[in-house]
Scaffold this motif. Sequence first.
Motif, PDB file in Angstrom:
ATOM      1  N   SER B 155       0.837  -1.294  -0.001  1.00 52.25           N
ATOM      2  CA  SER B 155       0.021  -0.045  -0.134  1.00 52.25           C
ATOM      3  C   SER B 155       0.959   1.222   0.164  1.00 52.25           C
ATOM      4  O   SER B 155       0.466   2.244  -0.120  1.00 52.25           O
ATOM      5  CB  SER B 155      -0.981   0.131   1.013  1.00 52.25           C
ATOM      6  OG  SER B 155      -0.175   0.187   2.477  1.00 52.25           O
ATOM      7  N   LYS B 157       3.236   3.322  -2.150  1.00 54.80           N
ATOM      8  CA  LYS B 157       3.538   2.970  -3.486  1.00 54.80           C
ATOM      9  C   LYS B 157       4.591   3.691  -3.705  1.00 54.80           C
ATOM     10  O   LYS B 157       5.314   4.743  -3.120  1.00 54.80           O
ATOM     11  CB  LYS B 157       2.354   3.680  -4.202  1.00 54.80           C
ATOM     12  CG  LYS B 157       0.899   2.928  -4.018  1.00 54.80           C
ATOM     13  CD  LYS B 157       0.965   1.603  -4.816  1.00 54.80           C
ATOM     14  CE  LYS B 157      -0.498   0.940  -4.651  1.00 54.80           C
ATOM     15  NZ  LYS B 157      -0.573  -0.254  -5.126  1.00 54.80           N
ATOM     16  N   VAL B 195       4.076  -0.938  -7.387  1.00 55.07           N
ATOM     17  CA  VAL B 195       4.218   0.529  -8.405  1.00 55.07           C
ATOM     18  C   VAL B 195       2.975   1.067  -8.814  1.00 55.07           C
ATOM     19  O   VAL B 195       1.909   0.489  -9.158  1.00 55.07           O
ATOM     20  CB  VAL B 195       5.002  -0.240  -9.598  1.00 55.07           C
ATOM     21  CG1 VAL B 195       4.977   0.668 -10.745  1.00 55.07           C
ATOM     22  CG2 VAL B 195       6.253  -0.794  -9.227  1.00 55.07           C
ATOM     23  N   LEU B 196       2.741   2.371  -8.662  1.00 51.31           N
ATOM     24  CA  LEU B 196       1.689   3.219  -8.458  1.00 51.31           C
ATOM     25  C   LEU B 196       1.700   3.269 -10.065  1.00 51.31           C
ATOM     26  O   LEU B 196       0.434   2.846 -10.524  1.00 51.31           O
ATOM     27  CB  LEU B 196       1.751   4.441  -7.958  1.00 51.31           C
ATOM     28  CG  LEU B 196       0.427   5.542  -8.203  1.00 51.31           C
ATOM     29  CD1 LEU B 196      -0.726   4.973  -7.649  1.00 51.31           C
ATOM     30  CD2 LEU B 196       0.872   6.800  -7.750  1.00 51.31           C
ATOM     31  N   THR B 197       2.538   3.787 -10.746  1.00 49.26           N
ATOM     32  CA  THR B 197       2.571   3.998 -11.893  1.00 49.26           C
ATOM     33  C   THR B 197       3.760   3.901 -12.859  1.00 49.26           C
ATOM     34  O   THR B 197       4.740   4.087 -11.989  1.00 49.26           O
ATOM     35  CB  THR B 197       1.599   5.241 -12.595  1.00 49.26           C
ATOM     36  OG1 THR B 197       1.345   4.872 -14.000  1.00 49.26           O
ATOM     37  CG2 THR B 197       2.409   6.516 -12.237  1.00 49.26           C
ATOM     38  N   GLU B 213       1.240  12.167  -4.831  1.00 48.96           N
ATOM     39  CA  GLU B 213       0.674  10.654  -5.272  1.00 48.96           C
ATOM     40  C   GLU B 213       1.308   9.449  -4.904  1.00 48.96           C
ATOM     41  O   GLU B 213       0.439   8.776  -4.537  1.00 48.96           O
ATOM     42  CB  GLU B 213       0.502  11.055  -6.714  1.00 48.96           C
ATOM     43  CG  GLU B 213      -0.223  11.791  -7.341  1.00 48.96           C
ATOM     44  CD  GLU B 213      -1.745  11.583  -7.096  1.00 48.96           C
ATOM     45  OE1 GLU B 213      -2.031  10.533  -7.535  1.00 48.96           O
ATOM     46  OE2 GLU B 213      -2.275  12.093  -6.256  1.00 48.96           O
TER      47      GLU B 213
END
Lengths: 560, 334
Positions: B155, B157, B195-197, B213
């Motif tokens: 959780s 990230k 990995v968030l993005t 973020e």
Amino acid sequence: MPGRAEGGAVPQRMSLIPRTTFPAKPLAGAIALAFLALLAGGALFSLAFEASRDESGAFAAFDAYLWRVARFTLLQALLSTLLSVGLALPVARALHAHQHFIGRAFILRLFALPLALPALVAVLGITSIYGRAGFIAKTAHYFDFGFTPDIYGLTGILLAHVFFNLPLAVRLLLAGLDSIPPDYWKLSAQLGMGSGSRFRLIEWPAIARSLPGIMGLVFMLCVTSFTIVLTLGGGPRATTLEVAIYQALHYDFDIGRAVALTLTQLALTLAILFLFRLTGRPTEEGFSLAITTRRYEKLRPGERLIDLSVILLAFLFVALPIAGMVISGLVADFGRLFSERSVWRAIATSLILGGAAALLSVILSLALVAAREAVASGRKMGRKQSFFERGLDTGASLILVVPPIIIGAGWFILLRHFADPFDFAPWMVISVNAAMAMPFAVRLLRPTWDTESARHNRLCAQLGISGWTRLRLVDWPVLRRPLSVAFAFAMALSLGDLGTIALFGSDAVQTLPYLLLQRMGSYRTLDAAGLALILGVLSLGLMMLADRGSQASPRKEERP
Amino acid sequence: MRPIKLLALSAAALLGLAAPAAAKDTLTIYTYESFTADWGPGPKVKENFEKECDCTVEWVSAADGVALLNRLKLEGATTQADIVLGLDTNLITEAKQSGLFAPHGIDTSNETVPGGFKDDTFVPYDYGYFAVVYDSDKLTDPPKSMKELVEGDASQKIVIEDPRTSTPGLGLLLWIKAIYGDNAADAWGKLKDRVLTVTPGWSEAYGLFTRGEAPMVLSYTTSPAYHIVVDKEDRYKAASFSEGHYLQIELAGITKNGAGKPLSAKFLEFMTGPGFQDVIPETNWMFPAGKTSKPLDPAFDTLVKPTKTLMLPPDEVAKNRKAWVDEWLAAMSR
């Protein structure tokens, strides 16, 4: 039908126009098309030639990876298109039904803004609202909802694409609705039509005429998405062909593969455009023109409420991320920014390049629109569209799916044989930006031009008004507004662009978005936010100028 | 005739035939954009070198190191470049294969680069380590190793960059490869959830990170120094990983075109000295490869000092990059 038309019983539509006149309009259209074909084709040809000389670079076959990428590209683009245009429909209807409320003009100008923003700025604006640390997340946290929005994935991509394209679709749909003659509205009010039958009988035919084009345009903008798809996509599962093209050209330097991928992107887009065309019913009837339509129907309070909430929702959807951008930009040190020479130089470069690109774009678009109308009205009833006519119609838009980096790279390779290609950088930027803005400019000009021609062609032929006189007395007063709007739109689009020279870069074209990315790339986030704000203000100012300047047109007295 | 003449004249002007008369010798250096930006090292380096060389330095900039090499390859033997400055170790194999570079022939003994990198074609000018940078206001218990990052709380990230489009992205790929070897795909499979993005470049990733973020981002050990020195902000810190940090060395080399000019070697020698090296830390935010005339800003002392330096040989990277990226793609797309 063809039998009757050729039998002579029904006069040909434009038989009053002397056939012997010099075909200036089709010729101008052909030149505009040739410009686009040369820009894209020249680049592709030069790249293909370069690739063929390189023995080692035999490009890899279409592996599983590429198929997956192609599939995802189409999926996200189709979904984005359906959502953007589908949601734009009620918004455009509501905005058209309410012609005179405070802020309407502002909303319309605001709606031109998203497209003028560099993708990265828009992405950050969107995350400032919907992100994990965004406005919604913070509000939810404040009220202890225990909810954190997670937009990374298809959701984020769709959200960003709707943010970009819903406003565009609304504006284009409105242009379609504006072409409905006022008499229709009067009649529908007299007949006491409800919202449903008004939509079905009056609005839909006008919408259906422009729908395939609008969907095609939005689709093409989404197909080529790059920064949005990667940044908000959550991982490499969200990869578009555009990413693969960039990777092939930039990172692997595999020119052959880049060309093959570009051609694939073109072919897929053509196929989808063809499908859109099948679903739509493009008709060519002339509509009389009205700048501001007077609507006569008395809306029930419920309808009014629904309309206004639709408008409010759409406004918030577009305005909130922009507000997020403005808020983060306001804390920037503008005193210092405006004292920097590089900032002023970037603003000047942007305005000059953008202005030149917009001018070229509007001229070429007008040539296309005029040629298309001349060819279409010269065509005998019932005849199929010729290849040329279809080229004038959709050919221009296809430039959108040729990645600017491909055009940039192709011409770089070609020009280096003759001179230092960087001397041409400004011209490349102007040409590519002009070309990329043409699909928009064409759509903004075409409804007015077509209706105006249908209305005046015969009269002018009868009175012997033609050439310069006609342009000055008949066409200019009506075209002035769409021309200036198209110019502003094209210029705003160019202001936000930085694709062309991304591959090689050039010191000669340090534009505002360029400077913005540069600052962003060296920890200067605050400067970047400030520059984004300057860019946004410039674009909005442009739209306002265009609207104001064109309001002085003689059409004004028609307003109630 | 007249319009044609006018056209010919303007075409000539466009083609830049009216080149400025060169009074002094000119040294043309190709580099990347952030080097020549107003706040980058470029302007100061030019000033310092011109003081001692009686010549004119002309910068030509490409978007980044990769674009730099692409441009050079496209121009081939016709290139104007005397010196190319800004390639990293992962690009030098490809650069040498192009056959456009000449051996530098200068003495680099006054330079110290971790791992003792030496090359007869390219000379280092600065270096940095990749690192996970975190926001200490949000993350009180940062990962202490790559293992903890990979296997830790999903959780929390991290934003990373794409190895298909960016240098730091490739850096992380190689970092994990250097630690996990053949098990890299498994590691990526676990890290994936954290990995968030994956962004196309460093700017997007760092922008998302500073906007809160995600509490972590892949960047450099030197990133916190910028925030301390310029923003007077010390909440951003680099996490020290026990397995070691992956090294990035930035290099310059002389082209065959520039090999004939004595100025070229003179510039590379200048590059290893204080006139160049003093400028680097607080403009390029990397560690100087040579000696500076005075100690670095104290902020640099607070930075993570990797216990172990990781770097895969350039030839091995060049040979396997494509396969490794494919491996990454497969693991991350699962």
